[in-house]
Design an enzyme around this catalytic site. Structure first.
Site, mmCIF file in Angstrom:
data_model
loop_
_atom_site.group_PDB
_atom_site.id
_atom_site.type_symbol
_atom_site.label_atom_id
_atom_site.label_comp_id
_atom_site.label_asym_id
_atom_site.label_seq_id
_atom_site.Cartn_x
_atom_site.Cartn_y
_atom_site.Cartn_z
ATOM 1 N NE ARG A 106 -6.646 0.921 12.254
ATOM 2 C CZ ARG A 106 -5.502 0.829 11.623
ATOM 3 N NH1 ARG A 106 -4.651 1.847 11.613
ATOM 4 N NH2 ARG A 106 -5.173 -0.278 10.978
ATOM 5 C CG MET A 159 10.689 23.813 0.075
ATOM 6 S SD MET A 159 9.774 25.053 -0.852
ATOM 7 C CE MET A 159 8.680 25.713 0.392
ATOM 8 C CE1 TYR A 164 14.406 31.115 5.414
ATOM 9 C CE2 TYR A 164 14.685 28.798 4.856
ATOM 10 C CZ TYR A 164 14.426 30.109 4.479
ATOM 11 O OH TYR A 164 14.184 30.398 3.159
ATOM 12 C CE LYS A 207 -0.332 -0.325 5.020
ATOM 13 N NZ LYS A 207 -1.116 -0.872 6.140
HETATM 14 C C1 PLP Z 1 -0.353 -1.994 6.627
HETATM 15 C C2 PLP Z 1 -0.956 -3.265 7.006
HETATM 16 C C3 PLP Z 1 -0.156 -4.401 7.233
HETATM 17 C C4 PLP Z 1 1.354 -4.358 7.232
HETATM 18 O O1 PLP Z 1 1.822 -3.818 8.437
HETATM 19 P P1 PLP Z 1 3.398 -3.699 8.751
HETATM 20 O O2 PLP Z 1 3.447 -3.199 10.133
HETATM 21 O O3 PLP Z 1 3.933 -2.725 7.774
HETATM 22 O O4 PLP Z 1 3.964 -5.055 8.581
HETATM 23 C C5 PLP Z 1 -0.794 -5.589 7.496
HETATM 24 N N1 PLP Z 1 -2.148 -5.657 7.560
HETATM 25 C C6 PLP Z 1 -2.939 -4.595 7.356
HETATM 26 C C7 PLP Z 1 -4.407 -4.740 7.447
HETATM 27 C C8 PLP Z 1 -2.376 -3.355 7.090
HETATM 28 O O5 PLP Z 1 -3.163 -2.301 6.898
#
Ligand code: PLP
Length: 356
Positions: A130, A301, A253, A35
């Site tokens: 969540r 930046m 800065y 992702k």
């Molecule tokens: C992002 C995610 C993972 C991977 O988590 P890591 O800590 O990066 O290994 C696994 N399962 C779900 C549902 C996630 O959203």
């Protein structure tokens, strides 16, 4: 002349890290989590390092379609599922596996007209609070999914909140076992931390993300030392200027760094618009000319400034590693009070990327 800033993706490191995940969970299949543009590494490049996986886990349809276009014919899991009926038809068309975490998603599948049943991961909220069905409602959701003709295989899934810390997974695991009690079917529970440290959570499919990129799930470097994980990204640049400052002179800065003595300051082509954290404090490690030194002054930046006291031979054009094999991304993250995840995902669009 192009700016010297460059992100290099180490394809062999991705491959290596995936095989380490497999070594830890030899009986499980692997959803390689890609992702957020493969945690900032770029989906295409990550794909070439990780294509010996069993499946890919990601967030949105665009990424999923891109993987199909790259030629991936195996399983793809949408980690949060989908909220819209049009998406269900795309999921069907591209043979994606989707997460179902609430009744709205179930209802959409019940109403859908599909060419074939879609495989799902039925998500339980075992304590993260969540997404997912609470344990008490899980069995009913499973029954309903089972009865839906648009749904094929159902994998039972939950996600841990604290697998990398002392609180561990036991409490959530017990809730999961209780809610899934008596339900047959594959199970998928483990993120990277659970893959590495909680073997009794491996079951059928693990879901490692961060470890594939060679960084630590806990933000604690010590936690992954000796595991053989290799950094999958090097962020490198060069010195574009050198200044000599006198005692009392400020740098950058706000002049938040003040020289105590006569010293040389190197100016690096990398700033917060590239994704390097502006909050990086004085002392954040950085490699110049092969020597580990420190960031001084406020990150701007497009530039940041480093102490060259330890690098007497450094000149314009000297190499700089912001993070990579020598300065680990976790080192930088710890200095900035964050985790490697955030730094790698924040690499800006304008940073050129190559792979090796
Ligand atoms: C992002 C995610 C993972 C991977 O988590 P890591 O800590 O990066 O290994 C696994 N399962 C779900 C549902 C996630 O959203």
């Amino acid at each position: 002349m192009p700016r010297p800033l460059l992100a290099t993706i180490h394809t062999a490191a991705l491959f290596n890290n995936l095989s380490i995940a497999r070594r830890y969970a030899p009986k499980s299949k692997v959803w390689a989590v890609v992702k957020a543009n493969a945690y900032g590494h770029g989906l295409n490049r990550a794909f070439s390092g990780l294509n010996s996986t069993d499946g890919f886990g990601l967030l949105n349809l665009e990424e999923a379609v891109k993987l199909r276009e790259l030629g991936w014919a195996g399983p793809i899991l949408l980690l949060e599922g989908s909220e819209c009926i049009i998406d269900i038809n795309i999921i069907d068309h591209y043979s994606l596996t989707t997460t179902v975490h609430c009744d709205e998603q179930l209802r959409m599948l019940e109403m859908a007209q599909l060419s074939k049943p879609v495989n799902i991961q039925l998500k339980m909220n075992s304590g993260m609070n969540r997404l997912g069905y609470v344990a008490e409602k899980y069995y009913a959701a499973w029954r309903r999914a089972r009865a839906c003709s648009s749904i094929g295989q159902i994998t039972l899934m939950t996600h841990f909140s604290s697998a990398e810390s002392a609180s561990g997974v036991q409490h959530q695991l017990e809730i999961f076992e209780h809610g899934a009690n008596g339900i047959l079917g594959a199970r998928s529970l483990s993120n990277s931390a659970a893959t590495l440290w909680h073997p009794h959570t491996h079951f059928d499919w693990i879901r490692p993300g961060i470890m594939l990129y060679g960084a630590s799930p806990s933000g604690m470097l010590a936690a992954i030392q000796g595991l053989g994980l290799q950094p999958a990204m090097t962020l490198s640049s060069e010195l574009i200027a050198v200044q000599t400052v006198e005692p009392g002179d400020g740098v950058g800065y706000g002049s938040i760094f003040k020289a105590q003595e006569r010293m040389r300051i190197g100016i690096v082509a990398c700033g917060y618009a590239d994704g390097y954290p502006r909050c990086a404090p004085e002392g954040t490690p950085i490699l110049v000319d092969g020597v580990r030194t420190r960031v001084v002054g406020r990150v701007s930046m497009d530039m940041l400034t480093v102490d060259l006291s330890l690098c007497p031979s450094a000149i314009i054009g000297s190499s700089v590693e912001l993070w990579g094999r020598d300065v680990l991304i976790d080192d930088v993250a710890v200095a900035c009070g964050t985790v490697g995840y955030e730094l790698m995902c924040a690499i800006a669009q304008r940073v050129p990327v190559c792979s090796e």
